[in-house]
Design an enzyme around this catalytic site. Structure first.
Site, PDB file in Angstrom:
ATOM      1  N   ARG A 166       0.855  -1.188   0.000  1.00 58.17           N
ATOM      2  CA  ARG A 166       0.000   0.000   0.000  1.00 58.17           C
ATOM      3  C   ARG A 166       0.894   1.242   0.000  1.00 58.17           C
ATOM      4  O   ARG A 166       2.000   1.232   0.540  1.00 58.17           O
ATOM      5  CB  ARG A 166      -0.894   0.019   1.233  1.00 58.17           C
ATOM      6  CG  ARG A 166      -1.782  -1.212   1.394  1.00 58.17           C
ATOM      7  CD  ARG A 166      -2.498  -1.209   2.738  1.00 58.17           C
ATOM      8  NE  ARG A 166      -3.325  -2.396   2.926  1.00 58.17           N
ATOM      9  CZ  ARG A 166      -2.906  -3.523   3.482  1.00 58.17           C
ATOM     10  NH1 ARG A 166      -1.662  -3.612   3.923  1.00 58.17           N
ATOM     11  NH2 ARG A 166      -3.720  -4.546   3.620  1.00 58.17           N
ATOM     12  N   HIS A 261      -3.259   2.385  -5.601  1.00 59.92           N
ATOM     13  CA  HIS A 261      -3.851   1.056  -5.440  1.00 59.92           C
ATOM     14  C   HIS A 261      -3.920   0.311  -6.769  1.00 59.92           C
ATOM     15  O   HIS A 261      -3.994  -0.922  -6.777  1.00 59.92           O
ATOM     16  CB  HIS A 261      -5.239   1.173  -4.812  1.00 59.92           C
ATOM     17  CG  HIS A 261      -5.384   0.353  -3.567  1.00 59.92           C
ATOM     18  ND1 HIS A 261      -4.583   0.513  -2.458  1.00 59.92           N
ATOM     19  CD2 HIS A 261      -6.227  -0.668  -3.263  1.00 59.92           C
ATOM     20  CE1 HIS A 261      -4.935  -0.349  -1.523  1.00 59.92           C
ATOM     21  NE2 HIS A 261      -5.927  -1.082  -1.997  1.00 59.92           N
ATOM     22  N   HIS A 287      -2.998  -9.540   3.430  1.00 58.71           N
ATOM     23  CA  HIS A 287      -4.422  -9.696   3.722  1.00 58.71           C
ATOM     24  C   HIS A 287      -4.613 -10.651   4.896  1.00 58.71           C
ATOM     25  O   HIS A 287      -3.971 -11.704   4.956  1.00 58.71           O
ATOM     26  CB  HIS A 287      -5.166 -10.263   2.514  1.00 58.71           C
ATOM     27  CG  HIS A 287      -5.373  -9.263   1.418  1.00 58.71           C
ATOM     28  ND1 HIS A 287      -5.655  -9.620   0.114  1.00 58.71           N
ATOM     29  CD2 HIS A 287      -5.342  -7.907   1.423  1.00 58.71           C
ATOM     30  CE1 HIS A 287      -5.795  -8.534  -0.627  1.00 58.71           C
ATOM     31  NE2 HIS A 287      -5.605  -7.488   0.148  1.00 58.71           N
ATOM     32  N   TYR A 296      -9.176 -11.270  -6.802  1.00 62.20           N
ATOM     33  CA  TYR A 296      -8.278 -11.156  -7.948  1.00 62.20           C
ATOM     34  C   TYR A 296      -8.369 -12.366  -8.870  1.00 62.20           C
ATOM     35  O   TYR A 296      -8.026 -12.281 -10.045  1.00 62.20           O
ATOM     36  CB  TYR A 296      -6.836 -10.971  -7.473  1.00 62.20           C
ATOM     37  CG  TYR A 296      -6.614  -9.663  -6.771  1.00 62.20           C
ATOM     38  CD1 TYR A 296      -6.545  -8.478  -7.483  1.00 62.20           C
ATOM     39  CD2 TYR A 296      -6.503  -9.601  -5.390  1.00 62.20           C
ATOM     40  CE1 TYR A 296      -6.361  -7.263  -6.839  1.00 62.20           C
ATOM     41  CE2 TYR A 296      -6.317  -8.397  -4.737  1.00 62.20           C
ATOM     42  CZ  TYR A 296      -6.250  -7.236  -5.463  1.00 62.20           C
ATOM     43  OH  TYR A 296      -6.077  -6.034  -4.823  1.00 62.20           O
TER      44      TYR A 296
END
Length: 316
Positions: A166, A261, A287, A296
């Site tokens: 991030r 992102h 995550h 994804y």
């Protein structure tokens, strides 16, 4: 307990005891400020006066707001309110949790938008000069001011795409975090630390930046251990990183919306398309649940459908 005191107590709890990031706490603060204001309009100043009917009215009011709230924003708002009342009940401040029957709205599945590999290369090339991979970095001084920022920008974007981190995690990196060879130490949400591999292109870009650009930028401001610095030597902010990416996207003539992102989405999508296991990608992204990462896989399935539709003789 008075509503304002309850909100303050909950925010301290999530910041100190749960160790949530500053950005997450700030989002909770905004949501709960709006909730507290709505309660005041209903002449409710104590959390003991809140019932399940009160919360249902609040949600209905927010859902009918103009302009309408996005389903994701409404879900986040409900999550903030539920967290507050669960905390009050768990701590014995209130006898019951009036939000126990509150259910978040069903959100449409939104697939993350990823760039193609060619588009990523265009973006990286537009961010700054490409480092020479596998060659020794020159430490000679004399780079022009624009070159210094170009080296920084190239290192920033290369690192974002190479690690899938991030942007908030990247701008918080210290120089020491990037001094472990081909791996990067990243501190994510809840101060959880993870180790992420760094490819040769990103490593070379960071080495060039550290050797030729950062020392000059550092001399312009106060001493700081942060890896990425602004033009005046101060630590680079998230907002500045966003502007750097936007500027590179414009120079690359990319029509698709590109944000920090987007590079994270592209990282995950390209790994899965290349055959990476979803649980490996989960670990790399930081995550907590594999369910978050599995979105994804839908992107990859869409790509498979496209190939099937154009390649199979009886697909149409």
């Amino acid at each position: 307990m008075r509503v304002d005191r309850a909100v303050d107590a909950y925010l301290r709890h999530v910041a100190i005891e749960r160790g949530l990031s500053e950005n997450t706490v700030a989002a909770y603060r905004r949501d709960l400020a709006g909730y507290a204001e709505w309660l005041r309009e209903q002449q409710i100043d104590d959390t003991a006066m809140v019932t399940s009917v009160t919360l249902a009215s609040f949600v209905a009011d927010r859902a009918a707001a103009q302009p309408p709230m996005a389903a994701s924003s409404l879900a986040r708002l409900q999550s903030s309110v539920r967290g507050l009342h669960r905390f009050l009940a768990r701590e014995g401040i209130e006898p019951a949790d009036p939000s126990s029957h509150l259910r978040p709205p069903k959100q449409p599945r939104r697939l993350p938008k990823a760039l193609t590999i060619d588009q990523v290369e265009q973006l990286l090339d537009a961010s700054g000069p490409a480092p020479s991979v596998g060659t020794e970095t020159s430490s000679a001084p004399g780079a022009a001011p624009g070159d210094l920022l170009g080296m920084r920008d190239r290192a920033l974007l290369e690192l974002l795409y190479a690690t899938g981190a991030r942007v908030s995690e990247i701008v918080q990196l210290d120089v020491d975090d990037a001094s472990h060879g081909d791996v990067l130490r990243v501190r994510g949400k809840g101060s959880k630390e993870r180790i992420v591999p760094v490819g040769s292109y990103a490593r070379a870009a960071v080495d060039v930046y550290l050797t030729r650009a950062r020392p000059e930028l550092s001399h312009r401001g106060r001493s700081t251990p942060k890896l990425f610095l602004g033009a005046r030597g101060a630590p680079l902010s998230r907002q500045s990183a966003w502007l750097i990416i936007q500027s590179a996207a414009e120079r690359a003539h990319l029509t698709a919306h590109v944000s920090p992102h987007t590079l994270r989405h592209s990282f995950a999508t390209h790994l899965l398309q290349g055959g990476a296991d979803v649980r490996v990608v989960q670990e790399l992204l930081g995550h907590a649940s594999v369910a978050t990462t599995q979105i994804y896989t839908y992107v990859s399935v869409d790509a498979l459908r496209d190939v099937y539709a154009t390649s199979h003789p009886r697909a149409r």
